[in-house]
Design a protein around this motif. Structure first.
Motif: not given
Ligand code: ADP
Ligand code: MG
Ligand code: ZN
Length: 611
Positions: A332-336, A366-378, A389-391, A395-398
């Protein structure tokens, strides 16, 4: 030569209905055609007498012409002729008039003959679409167009956390790079490679990466695309796909979602699966009919291997299967890390923490989490994506997935870790059990939250009483461990208990291994021949008296109580190891046989049998 598959002609009620509808509409249009005003004959006479009629044509029954209406506008009209000797009257009114032959013929032509022609035309067109020979080839070919991606940009480094699968696919890449080298040696390469695994784990991505790494064209098509409206198209497309691939060899044909196409035949509900079966048949024919040495490798992906037609998995077809599993912590870390490259991350972001918080999630999640985090930041007008943002994205996705039962929480994870360790420890310290190969608390599907994999060191055909007892002990290990550590047993242990009970029951009623009941078979079940192990654990049909049943129940209970006490004693003795292994499991989620042996202080080859 491969047999040719003739397309069927599908007669559909819809074409008839369509035709009828057409005639109806046309008729309506003709009769609604806003033509001349219909006048009553008396009105016509009124107009005539007040000198407003300008010009008329008279047929046997009708009069048609123009008159000036109240506003003085010239208006066309028709009326049914009533007075036979109209001419006399007309003369007095300066009307231009002429006789005419009834035009019923034209009307009929319009309302019936044209629609019939149209109807036949539509019919012909449809038949041509579905028809055999030239018809289907034209239509089929236009839909069968398959495009190869010539330079796929995806590389193995874009796919993370699936190292085993990558390892297995490396051979395919080597083959595609230099097919001559392989064919010269006469080795037989797999024709078909099937990627198996849960959704979103990167199967499609891996297939693309193989093409990218090998630098060969990539023909991809999805199983569901094959399932077309018109019979014969799917099969034509398969033919086209293979024909083109052979021209471009070396190359890869990738069939995504193979299950949509390759469902076991006869599994569909109600009819309409002709098309799928034909397409599947054509695929099998094509796969059998070509020589892998030309350098075409067929890859396919599915997340439902259990429903695939067994014919697909036979030798010479998809005989190489590669498991693409959900990633563990490091994966998971590698994918992130792979996906984080595309995002501007703030200093405070710790991908390790995110990986720890996301057991059971797939690469796509996991890709979705990073994406969602970027959207929240934007949305917050930030320059960088922060850990907060990522946390929140986690929360949202999990949270969303938890509702769907796919992710377990911290406490559950601890329970599962101790449960699985319990199984593993009992297996390790009971003689005659299969060696522990792997312990995992990565949830798989809804049923299994974790698993302990034991592998026999040799093929077995007979089991003695002590081995059966040992198996019962291992099964009880999970729940006993839960009780030792948490003071109670969770629902997750129910399946273990059921299997243990069934096994004990079989020992007493079938194998004559009980003490009070003696060597009597109390059930005469036919054993399924091809189902080893667990098949014998199904509860047998009852063939004995109530009194015997009661005695049996007592004996089963006493037996299980005794085993449970024994396991409890064993695990209490190794309590330190139980905690140690469970802690390691919580940390890493997976422990292989070697590491397990080291942790519990057994010689590696003894505890890590199997491989
Ligand atoms: P599958 O075909 O197994 O359902 P996909 O290959 O379509 O999954 O994955 C969807 C997306 O999720 C990919 O495009 C990729 O961005 C991401 N992804 C999934 N698995 C991985 C992985 N192992 N490494 C990197 N990215 C991944
Ligand atoms: Mg996919
Ligand atoms: Zn269990």
């Amino acid at each position: 030569m491969p047999p040719k598959i003739e397309p069927h002609h599908k007669f559909s009620i819809w074409y008839v209905l369509l035709g009828i509808w057409f005639v109806f509409i046309l008729n309506n249009m003709i009769s609604n055609y806003t033509g001349p005003t219909r006048l009553a004959y008396s009105e016509f006479l009124d107009h005539l007498r007040s000198e407003r009629v300008r010009e008329i044509a008279i047929s046997d029954q009708m009069i048609a012409g123009t008159y000036l209406d109240k506003e003085g506008k010239e208006t066309k009209f028709t009326t049914v002729r009533v007075t036979p000797d109209l001419a006399k009257e007309l003369e007095g009114h300066q009307v231009k008039f002429r006789g005419e032959v009834e035009s019923a013929f034209l009307r009929n032509l319009l309302s019936w003959v044209i629609p019939i022609f149209l109807f036949v035309g539509i019919w012909y067109f449809m038949m041509k679409r579905m028809g055999p020979g030239a018809g289907v080839m034209q239509f089929g070919a236009s839909r069968a167009k398959v495009y190869a991606e010539e330079a796929v940009p995806t590389r193995f480094e874009d796919v993370a956390g699936v190292d085993e699968a990558k390892g297995e696919l490396e051979e395919v890449v080597n083959f595609l790079r230099t097919p001559e080298r392989y064919s010269r040696l006469g080795g037989r390469l797999p024709k078909g490679v099937l990627l198996l695994g849960p959704p979103g784990t990167g199967k499609t991505l891996l297939a693309r990466a193989v093409a990218g790494e090998a630098g060969v064209p990539f023909f991809s098509i999805s199983g569901s695309e094959f399932v077309e409206l018109f019979v014969g198209v799917g099969a034509a497309r398969v033919r086209e796909l293979f024909a083109q691939a052979k021209e471009k060899a070396p190359c890869i044909i990738f069939i995504d979602e193979l299950d949509a196409l390759g469902k076991a035949r006869g599994m569909s509900v109600v009819g309409g699966h002709d098309e799928r079966e034909q397409t599947l048949q054509q695929l099998l024919v094509e796969m059998d009919g070509f020589d892998p040495r030309v350098g075409v490798i067929i890859m396919a992906a599915t997340n439902r291997p259990e429903i695939l037609d067994p014919a697909l998995l036979r030798a010479g077809r998809f005989d190489r299967q590669v498991l693409v599993d959900k990633p563990d912590l490091n994966g998971r870390l590698a994918i992130l890390k792979v996906h984080a490259k595309r995002i501007t991350l703030a200093e405070d972001v710790k991908l390790e923490t995110l990986a720890q918080r996301t057991p059971g999630l797939s690469g796509a999640d996991l890709e979705n989490i990073l994406n969602e985090g970027a959207l929240l930041a934007a949305r917050r007008d930030r320059e960088e994506v922060t850990m907060a943002d990522l946390e929140e994205a986690v929360d949202r996705i999990v949270g969303g997935l938890e509702k769907k039962n796919r992710v377990i929480n911290e406490r559950e994870k601890r329970i599962v870790a101790h449960h699985e360790t319990g199984h593993a420890l009992v297996a390790a310290f009971t003689p005659g059990t299969d060696k522990v190969h792997k312990i995992s608390i990565i949830p798989r599907g809804i049923a299994a939250l974790g698993y302990t994999e034991q592998r026999p060191t040799e093929d077995r055909y007979l089991m003695g009483r002590s081995e059966l007892v040992a198996r019962v002990d291992v099964l009880l290990g999970g729940r006993v461990a839960e009780r030792l550590v948490f003071g109670e047993v969770s629902t997750g242990a129910a399946n273990d208990l059921m299997r243990a009970t069934d096994m004990v029951r079989a020992m007493h009623t079938q194998y004559g291994m009980g003490t009070t009941l003696g060597p009597v078979t109390y059930s005469r079940r036919t054993q399924p021949v091809f189902l080893p192990q667990d098949a014998a654990m199904l509860p047998p049909a009852q063939e004995f008296s109530e009194a015997t049943a009661a005695a049996l129940d007592q004996e089963l209970k006493a037996f299980l109580d005794e085993r449970q006490a024994h396991v409890e004693e064993l695990l209490s003795r190794h309590r330190d190891k139980l905690d140690k292994v469970a802690a390691r499991l919580l940390e890493n989620e997976v422990i292989d046989g070697k590491e397990f042996a080291a942790l519990v202080g057994l010689p590696a080859e003894e505890a890590a049998g199997g491989e």
